[in-house]
Each structure stands twice: as structure tokens, then as C-alpha cells.
Design a protein around this motif. Structure first.
Motif, PDB file in Angstrom:
ATOM      1  N   THR A 140       7.280  -7.914  14.507  1.00 37.47           N
ATOM      2  CA  THR A 140       6.708  -6.637  14.048  1.00 37.47           C
ATOM      3  C   THR A 140       6.376  -6.736  12.567  1.00 37.47           C
ATOM      4  O   THR A 140       6.997  -7.499  11.829  1.00 37.47           O
ATOM      5  CB  THR A 140       7.713  -5.475  14.220  1.00 37.47           C
ATOM      6  N   ILE A 141       5.434  -5.909  12.147  1.00 36.95           N
ATOM      7  CA  ILE A 141       5.093  -5.821  10.726  1.00 36.95           C
ATOM      8  C   ILE A 141       6.289  -5.232   9.974  1.00 36.95           C
ATOM      9  O   ILE A 141       6.884  -4.245  10.416  1.00 36.95           O
ATOM     10  CB  ILE A 141       3.853  -4.909  10.526  1.00 36.95           C
ATOM     11  N   ASN A 142       6.630  -5.843   8.866  1.00 40.69           N
ATOM     12  CA  ASN A 142       7.752  -5.423   8.006  1.00 40.69           C
ATOM     13  C   ASN A 142       9.098  -5.519   8.732  1.00 40.69           C
ATOM     14  O   ASN A 142      10.092  -4.957   8.268  1.00 40.69           O
ATOM     15  CB  ASN A 142       7.584  -3.981   7.489  1.00 40.69           C
ATOM     16  N   GLY A 143       9.132  -6.174   9.900  1.00 42.85           N
ATOM     17  CA  GLY A 143      10.385  -6.307  10.637  1.00 42.85           C
ATOM     18  C   GLY A 143      10.883  -4.998  11.218  1.00 42.85           C
ATOM     19  O   GLY A 143      12.057  -4.850  11.560  1.00 42.85           O
ATOM     20  N   LEU A 144       9.957  -4.035  11.362  1.00 46.30           N
ATOM     21  CA  LEU A 144      10.330  -2.729  11.927  1.00 46.30           C
ATOM     22  C   LEU A 144      10.887  -2.916  13.348  1.00 46.30           C
ATOM     23  O   LEU A 144      10.546  -3.889  14.005  1.00 46.30           O
ATOM     24  CB  LEU A 144       9.044  -1.902  12.000  1.00 46.30           C
ATOM     25  N   GLY A 145      11.684  -1.998  13.829  1.00 42.97           N
ATOM     26  CA  GLY A 145      12.146  -2.109  15.216  1.00 42.97           C
ATOM     27  C   GLY A 145      13.489  -1.457  15.413  1.00 42.97           C
ATOM     28  O   GLY A 145      14.133  -1.011  14.467  1.00 42.97           O
ATOM     29  N   CYS A 172      -1.944  -4.676   5.941  1.00 43.06           N
ATOM     30  CA  CYS A 172      -1.384  -4.158   7.194  1.00 43.06           C
ATOM     31  C   CYS A 172       0.046  -3.658   6.974  1.00 43.06           C
ATOM     32  O   CYS A 172       0.446  -2.610   7.498  1.00 43.06           O
ATOM     33  CB  CYS A 172      -1.416  -5.268   8.246  1.00 43.06           C
ATOM     34  N   SER A 173       0.793  -4.382   6.149  1.00 44.11           N
ATOM     35  CA  SER A 173       2.161  -3.958   5.845  1.00 44.11           C
ATOM     36  C   SER A 173       2.151  -2.582   5.171  1.00 44.11           C
ATOM     37  O   SER A 173       2.952  -1.696   5.489  1.00 44.11           O
ATOM     38  CB  SER A 173       2.802  -5.010   4.925  1.00 44.11           C
ATOM     39  N   LYS A 174       1.201  -2.403   4.230  1.00 46.04           N
ATOM     40  CA  LYS A 174       1.132  -1.110   3.527  1.00 46.04           C
ATOM     41  C   LYS A 174       0.745   0.007   4.488  1.00 46.04           C
ATOM     42  O   LYS A 174       1.260   1.120   4.408  1.00 46.04           O
ATOM     43  CB  LYS A 174       0.119  -1.193   2.386  1.00 46.04           C
ATOM     44  N   GLU A 225      -5.737   1.896   0.092  1.00 46.47           N
ATOM     45  CA  GLU A 225      -4.455   2.560   0.359  1.00 46.47           C
ATOM     46  C   GLU A 225      -4.581   4.074   0.184  1.00 46.47           C
ATOM     47  O   GLU A 225      -3.967   4.848   0.916  1.00 46.47           O
ATOM     48  CB  GLU A 225      -3.359   2.047  -0.591  1.00 46.47           C
ATOM     49  N   ASP A 226      -5.388   4.500  -0.819  1.00 46.82           N
ATOM     50  CA  ASP A 226      -5.609   5.937  -1.014  1.00 46.82           C
ATOM     51  C   ASP A 226      -6.322   6.516   0.202  1.00 46.82           C
ATOM     52  O   ASP A 226      -6.015   7.620   0.665  1.00 46.82           O
ATOM     53  CB  ASP A 226      -6.477   6.190  -2.256  1.00 46.82           C
ATOM     54  N   LEU A 227      -7.307   5.750   0.700  1.00 48.15           N
ATOM     55  CA  LEU A 227      -8.072   6.253   1.852  1.00 48.15           C
ATOM     56  C   LEU A 227      -7.172   6.395   3.075  1.00 48.15           C
ATOM     57  O   LEU A 227      -7.248   7.372   3.818  1.00 48.15           O
ATOM     58  CB  LEU A 227      -9.232   5.302   2.182  1.00 48.15           C
ATOM     59  N   ASN A 234       4.714   4.661  -5.372  1.00 47.61           N
ATOM     60  CA  ASN A 234       3.326   4.810  -5.806  1.00 47.61           C
ATOM     61  C   ASN A 234       2.439   4.020  -4.853  1.00 47.61           C
ATOM     62  O   ASN A 234       2.761   2.891  -4.481  1.00 47.61           O
ATOM     63  CB  ASN A 234       3.126   4.366  -7.257  1.00 47.61           C
ATOM     64  N   ILE A 235       1.335   4.623  -4.457  1.00 44.44           N
ATOM     65  CA  ILE A 235       0.459   3.976  -3.468  1.00 44.44           C
ATOM     66  C   ILE A 235      -0.229   2.762  -4.072  1.00 44.44           C
ATOM     67  O   ILE A 235      -0.325   1.712  -3.475  1.00 44.44           O
ATOM     68  CB  ILE A 235      -0.597   4.978  -2.956  1.00 44.44           C
ATOM     69  N   THR A 236      -0.760   2.928  -5.281  1.00 43.48           N
ATOM     70  CA  THR A 236      -1.360   1.782  -5.973  1.00 43.48           C
ATOM     71  C   THR A 236      -0.640   1.687  -7.317  1.00 43.48           C
ATOM     72  O   THR A 236       0.334   2.379  -7.543  1.00 43.48           O
ATOM     73  CB  THR A 236      -2.874   2.015  -6.160  1.00 43.48           C
ATOM     74  N   SER A 237      -1.119   0.835  -8.215  1.00 43.07           N
ATOM     75  CA  SER A 237      -0.406   0.756  -9.492  1.00 43.07           C
ATOM     76  C   SER A 237      -1.069   1.698 -10.507  1.00 43.07           C
ATOM     77  O   SER A 237      -2.147   2.209 -10.268  1.00 43.07           O
ATOM     78  CB  SER A 237      -0.413  -0.684  -9.998  1.00 43.07           C
ATOM     79  N   GLY A 238      -0.403   1.929 -11.621  1.00 45.72           N
ATOM     80  CA  GLY A 238      -0.995   2.793 -12.657  1.00 45.72           C
ATOM     81  C   GLY A 238      -0.413   4.189 -12.590  1.00 45.72           C
ATOM     82  O   GLY A 238       0.027   4.649 -11.530  1.00 45.72           O
ATOM     83  N   THR A 239      -0.435   4.881 -13.739  1.00 45.34           N
ATOM     84  CA  THR A 239       0.164   6.213 -13.763  1.00 45.34           C
ATOM     85  C   THR A 239      -0.723   7.243 -13.067  1.00 45.34           C
ATOM     86  O   THR A 239      -0.270   8.348 -12.775  1.00 45.34           O
ATOM     87  CB  THR A 239       0.424   6.678 -15.215  1.00 45.34           C
ATOM     88  N   ASP A 240      -1.985   6.893 -12.791  1.00 36.45           N
ATOM     89  CA  ASP A 240      -2.817   7.847 -12.048  1.00 36.45           C
ATOM     90  C   ASP A 240      -2.708   7.607 -10.536  1.00 36.45           C
ATOM     91  O   ASP A 240      -3.419   8.213  -9.746  1.00 36.45           O
ATOM     92  CB  ASP A 240      -4.287   7.766 -12.490  1.00 36.45           C
TER      93      ASP A 240
END
Ligand code: KIV
Ligand code: ZN
Length: 511
Positions: free
Chosen positions: A228-233, A269-271, A374-376, A454-460
Motif C-alpha cells: 500500500t502507499i505509505n504502508g497504510l492498512g 501519489c503518497s501526498k 497538491e493545492d488542486l 503545510n501542503i506545499t512549502s513557504g509561509t503562503d
């Protein structure tokens, strides 16, 4: 020619069995498209007999995915097999995965069946599954604690009945690498018709050995790995796809095996999976953790600058780090928005849905300069949550937080079409917001987890919040994203409340 390892992803089935990780049909579709882009060989899309919603999810994935085999899980029962067969019918390539427990403890305590009865039920289920598809997988559940002679007997019978893949699950994560590898070798060498099936493994991570056990099985002849992605389960999770794939790719000198996965799709895909399920990835997680390619110590940084290979065994770009380019901005129009979402596997069933998502995009672009994939993804998750008939919606919120003063939140919620106002003070702005929501909804749910990323990097960057609520034994996760993390938190709390209200009468396949 090197042998090839079949990558069987069960994020949408075993991954979904993690408490709170249940996914809607549209969420499953988005993950399935990401898995297809990654060139996963088999996607286990769900357990169709669990509920009408699960059936519809598997059916939708089967209809949408063209380049991966789509699989449905079924207990060795007529109704389960028939539902799985109907759900995978639209697939270009469809598989039924049927299973029955074979360990003494499961047969005696759970099934209350004799070994002879278990064998004949397995044979019957495999034969019935073959009426729907030529691609049938059989799993002796809890194989890791089953007697080897009985495993040989039931597997031989399943292959004779038409099973083309034999999966050996270490259901409770009890095995250790040398022993598990020896089990696989023993089965392949001692089952007379073993050459007529592909041997697969499905390892759980209760002792943290799922990946090691899977790789040991591969060394001993297994040619399909379930992961599984990220070892989920379930519980501690399954073997992590990203770790299996990168171990096989990075150490081809040792394994001499091919994998068809496009590894550059791993991080996106992990994100996506963590956004949808609300299960954050720990920073030090191999391959997909935020620190997996970060060098803190001066000595390491110096070494990496002189020659990357001094401390890095993989290229960050090869697993998809740094691929989050700026995709859209304030001036992007409807066509560009639609096209990028299409590439991400998101489609809209009507103009209303599209317009809602586009308006959200424009609002976000006003607040945030650069919009990444990632924002989308986060935006679409929210827009589709809005389309569903949510009972509670956030209309307005104001939170005052000032040094030396107790934070206070005031808000208006739309509850089944009626606007209601609430206010509360709290230990911090988020606490005040949650208490204000409770002052209106009186849900009485227990907050089990609150996390912000935070979804992406940066303070915005948008803050992405996960809230896990529990009520009467049911656990749900809610997500919310916003450039203002207090708003994101309120959205996540309300999302979880709405999920608690949805009637989930799902059957768990293994209980
Ligand atoms: O862990 C397990 O045994 C399973 C089976 C259904 C394959 O998930
Ligand atoms: Zn499992």
C-alpha cells in the motif's frame, strides 16, 4: 531476461481498513488514476460485498482504469464472489481475489469449520469466480500461522480449481524474514502444480517486518507483492509500496528483478493518499517522508555537495520529489484548470460541480500566488465534500486571538438549510473554534487526533488539517485546507462531523 515482480496495490482495500481511512467513490477514483499513472500492475479497489457504496466504488474504478488490472475482494461465499464479479465487469482486465482462513485458530475460533469444509469452500469459491473472469487469486488467510501441510493441500486444490495467483498473507504480521522466505520456498517446491500459478505475498507490519518479509519472499520465488502507499492498512499497516519498489530498483544488483513502476509518481501519489485519508506521513519515513532526502549535519551536507553519492543512494527526483512545479495561477482560465485536473484524474459529472471547484480555485488564487498540484487536490476534495449533501456547512467565522486575552470564536453554521450562530472561548484559537462549532451542533464526539501540515512549502502554503472524531465506537477523519489554519481546522472538524452522520453499515471482510 530478468523476472518481473507484479506490484499489487491494496491501498483502496486493506488501506481503507485503517480506522478512519474510509474513502468515497470519487476519492477512490482519484487514487486509482494516480496508481495507474504510476503503472501499478494490479489495483485492489475494494470489497464489493461490504456495502452498496463499496460496490459502486469498485465498479467505477473498473470502468475508469484501462492500464492496470482492477481487482475486487470476496470472502469464499457465493454472494461475495458474485458481487465482486459484477463489480469488476466493466474492467479491461478484472480479477477476483477470494480468501478463507486456514490457521487452526481461525478455523476453530472464527469460522468454526473443519479443515475439509474449508478446502471445499475454497474450491467452490475459486470455481465460481472463474465463471466471471480467468484471473482469480486465492488467499489462505492467516497463512503465516497455518500448518504447512494444510497450506500445501488447500493451495493445490485451489490451483486445480482455477486459481491463477496464490497469495500468502501474513495476516497478523507474526512472521520473520528467514522463516517467511523458507515458507514460500517450501510451498513452491512441494505443491505439485505450483508452476501453474504466480505466488504472491501480503505482509502486515505488526513487528515492523512487512517489507523485510516481502523481500525475503521475493528472494524465495514470490513474484507478486501486495502493498500500500505509505504502508497504510489494517492495524500497523501493510508493506509500503514505495519501500518495496525502491529496494528492488536500487538494489537490482542483489535482486536481479524488474518492476514496471514509474517511480517518479511515488511522492505525488503518497501526498494524494495522505490528503485524502488524513493519515500524515512521518517526516523520517523512507522515500516519502519530508526528511528522507534532507541533510542536517554539516558533515553530511558538505559530503553531498562534493559528491551526492557520499550520503544518498537514490535521487530525490527519481521518486518524485521536486516535481511540485507551479501549475496554475491567478490568470489561469477555465480550460487550463479543467485540463490540469483531467491530467490528475479528476473529472466533473456536471457544470455545477465544475463551477464550484473553479470558483474555489479563483478564491485561492487571490490569496496564494502559485497553485501546485497538491493545492488542486485539496481544493477538489473540499469541493466534492460540498457537493455531497452535507448536513453542517460553515457560513462565517471570526476568531479573535490577542496576546494576553482569551481567544474567542464566533461563527454561523448552516444546519440542514437553517443558519445558526454560536460562540465560545478556548485555550487557543483552534480550541475556541471547535467549541463554537460544538455550541451549535452538540455532537458530543470525542476528538482523537488533530494535526496540521503545510501542503506545499513557504509561509503562503495552505495548512492542511486532519481531525479524527469518535462517537459510539465509530471513527472518522475529516480534512480541511486553507491558507488560514484556524479556518482549515474548522473545515476539518465540520467535515468529520458530516462523515459521522453518514450511515456506514459496512461489513468488514475479515471479521
Ligand atoms: O491480511 C489479510 O490476510 C488480508 C486478506 C484478505 C488477503 O488482507
Ligand atoms: Zn491484509
Amino acid at each position: 531476461m530478468k523476472d518481473r515482480i507484479i506490484i499489487f496495490d491494496t491501498t483502496l482495500r486493506d488501506g481503507e481498513q485503517s480506522p478512519g481511512a474510509s474513502m468515497t467513490r470519487d476519492e477512490k477514483l482519484r487514487i486509482a488514476h494516480a496508481l495507474e499513472r504510476m503503472k501499478v500492475d494490479v489495483i485492489e479497489a475494494g470489497f464489493p460485498a461490504a456495502s452498496r457504496g463499496d460496490f459502486e466504488s469498485v465498479y467505477a474504478v473498473a470502468g475508469a482504469i484501462k492500464n492496470s488490472t482492477v481487482c475486487g475482494l470476496a470472502r469464499a461465499l457465493d454472494n461475495d464472489v458474485d458481487r465482486a464479479g459484477e463489480a469488476i465487469a466493466p474492467a479491461a482486465r478484472g480479477r477476483i481475489h477470494t480468501f478463507i482462513a486456514t490457521s487452526p485458530i481461525h478455523m476453530q475460533q472464527k469460522l468454526r469449520m473443519s479443515p475439509d469444509e474449508v478446502v471445499s469452500q475454497a474450491v467452490h469459491a475459486v470455481k465460481r469466480a472463474r465463471d466471471f473472469t480467468d484471473d482469480v487469486e486465492f488467499s489462505p488467510e492467516d497463512a503465516g500461522r497455518s500448518e504447512l501441510d494444510f497450506l500445501c493441500r488447500i493451495i493445490e486444490a485451489a490451483i486445480n480449481a482455477g486459481a491463477t495467483t496464490i497469495n500468502i498473507p501474513d495476516t497478523v504480521g507474526y512472521n520473520v524474514p528467514e522463516q517467511f522466505g523458507a515458507t514460500i520456498r517450501h510451498l513452491i517446491e512441494n505443491i505439485p502444480n505450483s508452476d501453474r500459478a504466480i505466488f504472491s505475498v501480503h505482509c502486515h507490519n505488526d513487528l515492523g517486518l512487512a517489507v523485510a518479509n516481502s523481500l525475503s519472499a521475493v528472494r524465495n520465488g514470490a513474484r507478486q507483492v501486495e502493498c500500500t502507499i505509505n504502508g497504510l492498512g489494517e492495524r500497523a499497516g501493510n508493506a509500503a509500496l514505495e519501500e518495496i519498489v525502491m529496494a528492488l530498483k536500487t538494489r537490482t544488483d542483489s535482486y536481479e528483478l524488474e518492476v514496471g513502476i514509474d517511480s517518479t509518481q511515488i511522492v505525488p501519489c503518497s501526498k494524494l493518499v495522505s490528503t485524502i485519508t488524513g493519515f500524515a506521513v512521518q517526516p523520517n519515513k523512507a522515500i516519502v517522508g519530508a526528511n528522507a532526502f534532507a541533510h542536517e549535519s554539516g558533515i553530511h551536507q558538505d559530503g553531498v555537495l562534493k559528491s551526492r553519492e557520499t550520503y544518498e543512494i537514490m535521487l530525490a527526483q527519481d521518486v518524485g520529489w521536486g516535481s511540485n512545479r507551479m501549475v496554475l495561477g491567478k490568470h489561469s482560465g477555465r480550460a487550463a484548470f479543467r485540463a490540469r485536473l483531467h491530467e490528475l484524474g479528476v473529472s466533473f459529472s456536471n457544470d455545477e460541480e465544475f463551477n464550484l471547484a473553479f470558483n474555489r480555485f479563483k478564491d485561492l488564487a487571490d490569496k496564494k500566488h502559485e497553485i501546485f498540484d497538491e493545492d488542486l487536490q485539496a481544493l477538489v476534495s473540499e469541493a466534492s465534500a460540498d457537493i455531497q449533501e452535507d448536513i453542517v456547512k460553515l457560513v462565517f467565522m471570526q476568531v479573535c486571538s490577542e496576546t494576553g486575552k482569551i481567544p474567542e470564536a464566533r461563527l454561523t453554521l448552516d444546519i440542514r438549510g437553517q443558519e445558526e450562530k454560536g460562540k465560545a472561548k478556548g485555550d487557543g484559537p483552534v480550541d475556541a473554534a471547535f467549541k463554537a462549532i460544538e455550541s451549535v451542533t452538540h455532537s458530543g464526539a470525542n476528538l482523537q487526533l488533530y494535526s496540521v501540515n503545510n501542503i506545499t512549502s513557504g509561509t503562503d502554503s495552505q495548512g492542511e488539517v486532519t481531525v479524527r472524531l469518535e462517537k459510539n465506537g465509530r471513527i472518522v477523519n475529516g480534512q480541511g485546507a486553507d491558507v488560514d489554519i484556524v479556518v482549515a481546522s474548522a473545515k476539518a472538524y465540520i467535515h468529520a462531523l458530516n462523515r459521522l452522520e453518514v450511515d456506514y453499515n459496512r461489513i468488514h471482510p475479515q471479521v
